[in-house]
Write a protein that holds these residues in place. Sequence first.
Motif, PDB file in Angstrom:
ATOM      1  N   ALA A 219       0.724  -1.414  -0.051  1.00 20.05           N
ATOM      2  CA  ALA A 219      -0.194   0.051   0.066  1.00 20.05           C
ATOM      3  C   ALA A 219       0.731   1.188   0.061  1.00 20.05           C
ATOM      4  O   ALA A 219       1.936   1.110   0.304  1.00 20.05           O
ATOM      5  CB  ALA A 219      -0.993  -0.043   1.151  1.00 20.05           C
ATOM      6  N   TYR A 220       0.207   2.367  -0.611  1.00 22.69           N
ATOM      7  CA  TYR A 220       0.978   3.541  -0.464  1.00 22.69           C
ATOM      8  C   TYR A 220       0.431   4.802  -0.166  1.00 22.69           C
ATOM      9  O   TYR A 220      -0.853   4.605   0.243  1.00 22.69           O
ATOM     10  CB  TYR A 220       1.189   3.930  -1.992  1.00 22.69           C
ATOM     11  CG  TYR A 220       0.312   3.740  -3.145  1.00 22.69           C
ATOM     12  CD1 TYR A 220      -0.744   4.619  -3.276  1.00 22.69           C
ATOM     13  CD2 TYR A 220       0.198   2.505  -3.589  1.00 22.69           C
ATOM     14  CE1 TYR A 220      -1.591   4.291  -4.134  1.00 22.69           C
ATOM     15  CE2 TYR A 220      -0.901   2.407  -4.516  1.00 22.69           C
ATOM     16  CZ  TYR A 220      -1.868   3.146  -4.703  1.00 22.69           C
ATOM     17  OH  TYR A 220      -2.923   2.937  -5.724  1.00 22.69           O
TER      18      TYR A 220
ATOM     19  N   GLU B 214      10.148  -2.085 -12.544  1.00 21.20           N
ATOM     20  CA  GLU B 214       9.411  -1.232 -11.486  1.00 21.20           C
ATOM     21  C   GLU B 214      10.440  -0.304 -10.915  1.00 21.20           C
ATOM     22  O   GLU B 214      10.005   0.516 -10.298  1.00 21.20           O
ATOM     23  CB  GLU B 214       8.376  -2.205 -10.797  1.00 21.20           C
ATOM     24  CG  GLU B 214       7.411  -1.425 -10.159  1.00 21.20           C
ATOM     25  CD  GLU B 214       6.464  -2.348  -9.425  1.00 21.20           C
ATOM     26  OE1 GLU B 214       5.661  -2.924 -10.167  1.00 21.20           O
ATOM     27  OE2 GLU B 214       6.341  -2.275  -8.228  1.00 21.20           O
TER      28      GLU B 214
ATOM     29  N   ASN C  19       0.764   1.364  -9.942  1.00 23.00           N
ATOM     30  CA  ASN C  19       0.649   0.399  -9.000  1.00 23.00           C
ATOM     31  C   ASN C  19       1.404   0.607  -7.915  1.00 23.00           C
ATOM     32  O   ASN C  19       1.269  -0.072  -6.562  1.00 23.00           O
ATOM     33  CB  ASN C  19       1.296  -1.010  -9.660  1.00 23.00           C
ATOM     34  CG  ASN C  19       0.232  -1.891 -10.840  1.00 23.00           C
ATOM     35  OD1 ASN C  19      -0.900  -1.603 -10.492  1.00 23.00           O
ATOM     36  ND2 ASN C  19       0.548  -2.501 -11.508  1.00 23.00           N
ATOM     37  N   ILE C  20       2.263   1.596  -7.956  1.00 20.28           N
ATOM     38  CA  ILE C  20       3.132   2.066  -6.555  1.00 20.28           C
ATOM     39  C   ILE C  20       2.627   3.482  -6.247  1.00 20.28           C
ATOM     40  O   ILE C  20       3.047   4.061  -5.338  1.00 20.28           O
ATOM     41  CB  ILE C  20       4.374   1.614  -6.828  1.00 20.28           C
ATOM     42  CG1 ILE C  20       5.169   2.879  -7.397  1.00 20.28           C
ATOM     43  CG2 ILE C  20       4.674   0.197  -7.374  1.00 20.28           C
ATOM     44  CD1 ILE C  20       6.398   2.914  -6.691  1.00 20.28           C
ATOM     45  N   GLY C  21       1.596   3.977  -6.819  1.00 20.89           N
ATOM     46  CA  GLY C  21       1.145   5.479  -6.259  1.00 20.89           C
ATOM     47  C   GLY C  21       1.651   6.778  -6.615  1.00 20.89           C
ATOM     48  O   GLY C  21       1.774   7.692  -6.143  1.00 20.89           O
TER      49      GLY C  21
ATOM     50  N   LYS D 275      -8.777   2.886 -10.990  1.00 25.71           N
ATOM     51  CA  LYS D 275      -7.329   3.212 -10.569  1.00 25.71           C
ATOM     52  C   LYS D 275      -7.761   4.541  -9.795  1.00 25.71           C
ATOM     53  O   LYS D 275      -6.780   4.787  -8.923  1.00 25.71           O
ATOM     54  CB  LYS D 275      -6.412   3.651 -11.726  1.00 25.71           C
ATOM     55  CG  LYS D 275      -5.977   2.023 -12.454  1.00 25.71           C
ATOM     56  CD  LYS D 275      -5.101   1.395 -11.442  1.00 25.71           C
ATOM     57  CE  LYS D 275      -4.371   0.186 -12.182  1.00 25.71           C
ATOM     58  NZ  LYS D 275      -3.669  -0.513 -11.123  1.00 25.71           N
TER      59      LYS D 275
ATOM     60  N   ASN E 289      -8.338   3.488  -6.266  1.00 27.44           N
ATOM     61  CA  ASN E 289      -7.093   3.116  -5.818  1.00 27.44           C
ATOM     62  C   ASN E 289      -6.274   4.068  -5.447  1.00 27.44           C
ATOM     63  O   ASN E 289      -5.775   4.108  -4.090  1.00 27.44           O
ATOM     64  CB  ASN E 289      -6.454   2.072  -6.682  1.00 27.44           C
ATOM     65  CG  ASN E 289      -7.109   0.662  -6.528  1.00 27.44           C
ATOM     66  OD1 ASN E 289      -7.993   0.456  -5.913  1.00 27.44           O
ATOM     67  ND2 ASN E 289      -6.369  -0.147  -7.188  1.00 27.44           N
TER      68      ASN E 289
ATOM     69  N   ASP F 246      -3.847  -1.171  -3.560  1.00 28.19           N
ATOM     70  CA  ASP F 246      -3.450  -1.675  -4.583  1.00 28.19           C
ATOM     71  C   ASP F 246      -4.182  -2.747  -5.133  1.00 28.19           C
ATOM     72  O   ASP F 246      -4.949  -3.287  -4.500  1.00 28.19           O
ATOM     73  CB  ASP F 246      -2.053  -2.009  -4.531  1.00 28.19           C
ATOM     74  CG  ASP F 246      -1.797  -2.664  -3.121  1.00 28.19           C
ATOM     75  OD1 ASP F 246      -2.488  -3.772  -2.852  1.00 28.19           O
ATOM     76  OD2 ASP F 246      -0.489  -2.863  -2.696  1.00 28.19           O
ATOM     77  N   ASP F 247      -3.903  -3.245  -6.362  1.00 31.99           N
ATOM     78  CA  ASP F 247      -4.455  -4.403  -6.889  1.00 31.99           C
ATOM     79  C   ASP F 247      -4.651  -5.546  -6.249  1.00 31.99           C
ATOM     80  O   ASP F 247      -5.415  -6.375  -6.271  1.00 31.99           O
ATOM     81  CB  ASP F 247      -4.042  -4.680  -8.283  1.00 31.99           C
ATOM     82  CG  ASP F 247      -4.242  -3.500  -9.464  1.00 31.99           C
ATOM     83  OD1 ASP F 247      -5.082  -2.634  -9.183  1.00 31.99           O
ATOM     84  OD2 ASP F 247      -3.636  -3.549 -10.403  1.00 31.99           O
TER      85      ASP F 247
ATOM     86  N   SER G 253       5.124  -5.401  -8.643  1.00 26.45           N
ATOM     87  CA  SER G 253       3.881  -5.207  -8.158  1.00 26.45           C
ATOM     88  C   SER G 253       2.997  -6.534  -8.794  1.00 26.45           C
ATOM     89  O   SER G 253       2.515  -7.150  -8.198  1.00 26.45           O
ATOM     90  CB  SER G 253       3.400  -4.190  -8.087  1.00 26.45           C
ATOM     91  OG  SER G 253       3.764  -3.209  -7.449  1.00 26.45           O
ATOM     92  N   GLU G 254       3.090  -6.536 -10.185  1.00 25.22           N
ATOM     93  CA  GLU G 254       2.237  -7.580 -10.759  1.00 25.22           C
ATOM     94  C   GLU G 254       3.120  -8.978 -10.707  1.00 25.22           C
ATOM     95  O   GLU G 254       1.974  -9.766 -10.622  1.00 25.22           O
ATOM     96  CB  GLU G 254       2.209  -6.925 -12.366  1.00 25.22           C
ATOM     97  CG  GLU G 254       1.328  -6.119 -12.534  1.00 25.22           C
ATOM     98  CD  GLU G 254       1.449  -5.220 -13.893  1.00 25.22           C
ATOM     99  OE1 GLU G 254       0.642  -4.985 -14.485  1.00 25.22           O
ATOM    100  OE2 GLU G 254       2.797  -5.176 -14.457  1.00 25.22           O
TER     101      GLU G 254
END
Lengths: 196, 466
Positions: A2-3, A85, A114-116, A168, A171, A177-178, B148-149
Amino acid sequence: MAYDKFNILKSTVVPLPTENVDTDQIIPARFLKATEREGFGDNLFRDWRYDVEGNPKKDFVLNDPTFSGKILLAGKNFGSGSSREHAVWALYDYGFRCVVSSFFADIFKNNCLNIGVLPVTVSAEFADVLFEAVENDPSTEVEVDIEKQTITLVSTGASESFDINVYKKENMKNGFDDIDYLLNIKDEITEFAVNR
Amino acid sequence: MEKKTLFDKIWDAHVVRSVPHGPDVFFIDKHFIHEVTSPVAFLNLEKRGVGVLYPERTVATPDHNVPTIDQDKTIKDKLSRMQVERLRENCERHNIELHDLGSAHHGIVHVIGPELGITQPGMTIVCGDSHTSTHGAFGAIAFGIGTSEVEMVFATQCIMQVKAKKMRITVDGELGKGVSSKDIILYIIAKISAAGATGYFVEYAGSAIRALSMEARMTICNMSIEMGARGGLIAPDETTFNYLKGKRYSPKGEEWEKAVAEWRNLQTDEGAVFDKEYQFDAADIEPMITYGTNPGMGIKVKENIPSTDGMEGSNKKSYLKSLDYMGFAPGEPIKGKKVDYVFVGSCTNGRIEDIREVANFVKGKKKADNITAWIVPGSREVEKLAHEEGLVQILEEAGFKLRQPGCSACLAMNDDKIPSGMYAVSTSNRNFEGRQGPGARTLLASPLTVAAVAVTGEISDPREVF
């Protein structure tokens, strides 16, 4: 992972007008050897930021004290190449929470979400307006409002809306996150997997 | 009935559910992992207290940072060693199949997947590496993902994805002598630019593509990402089935017949609509080479580096910055430029056909004195075949040495770095600044062109070197 929640970000801007900035420039491969996520900010744009002896290159924007902020204003086709990433981790670790460009590479954009780190795609014209404003006056502030989906040049009020899908957006606003979503529907997934 | 593209057919069969106004929950059949993009995913998984849902769907190999000499010894670089050890520990703990350094099927993840028959038509395949698109050559949806994926796939075998738009690139006609699949893809990228397919998934079609071997098809799909595409795929056919038959993980006996019957349906329906289409004539393709710092900056070897006519603003500035890095001037010929290094290898061109092509070309010739040559097989299997077929001997007689498998100088995470300022002509996939080492200047080309350069010591058209 989470971010922090993202709602309204008002910040000065770091301009990097170079086009086709690939993820090898954002974080060169030789710095991908860590087994944890923190600390990549030190090597963000390493070979543009430092010479071979490790001395800061004066003409690179991150070494120019007149520019700072949580928003990176980037040239066209930002984040192309490798899916690492680590490139986004490096931007995040350095302190950026938002990247603005007229064109993003696909995987990079996904990794950001995905990481904010919010990727904001603007028109080429609005990108030019932003570059000009920031280069003329480094204290120029830009406001990014995720709820309204707007990006605004605070000094003049010039503004543009940007796209982000509803899922998104929620989120980002909530710092989810996903994986949280996917873990919640695990039974549905395992049922699906029976036939695969 | 709705006309569907091959991409639609595979995609739609893997959607667990669609989030309203959001992405699809997309099921992944096979997941490849390596030492660089997996450790943080494993770490976060443990922080969440979650295990790997289907370990049998993941296959691991260390490839990115491994040395290409003395693989039987302990890895000298401490951080690389730690990453490889961490991969071993994680695979052991989570019961994941590992093709470790030195084992019979060790190699670059995108080389061993097809070799073992893990990659099959109709599958969805991901890996924390953008060249996962390679596997699309088998008629699979395969693409690179972030860490992350990777974690999501471990935990749930799914990722959240918005379906890409669809592009078809048709290449019809016959390739000329000395022209290979690497030239096709460098030609396509030069035509549509390094960002020209961003947001799309590409299907390659046409008689020139059909005529290619599986390995040549992999080279094309591999570089889909270099024009921004998420991935590329080619409909499976007899060439595909012949390649897969008898591979370790391919279906056997009755299962094989059943699988092939199903795979035959993996074709784009006649009349299906693509969001964008391109058509190229194979006869117009000639040996290609890049001159700049992204793979879209490519020309025919015989051509001059483009001038700045018609460029302005940040476009012109970025172009000149790129040429300045390369030490080239606008408008000058590329042929005849002195070269210092050649690199044959990578997930783009590190397969046995590539080594064969180079060996056949250099047979009876000698490597130029000014050239340092690194020939790196994509896998242990490729290495073994190169020995068995006598290619190693041919290469050695011409002054070349075969190293051990790994990603090597393609991304220079190990010691295989091109020194600053030096020119390397490489069969790999990226000519980004510093990609092959800080300050290194990379020119991308086909294995045949690289072989010609190795012999002449300068940029050469392989059709003119005897």
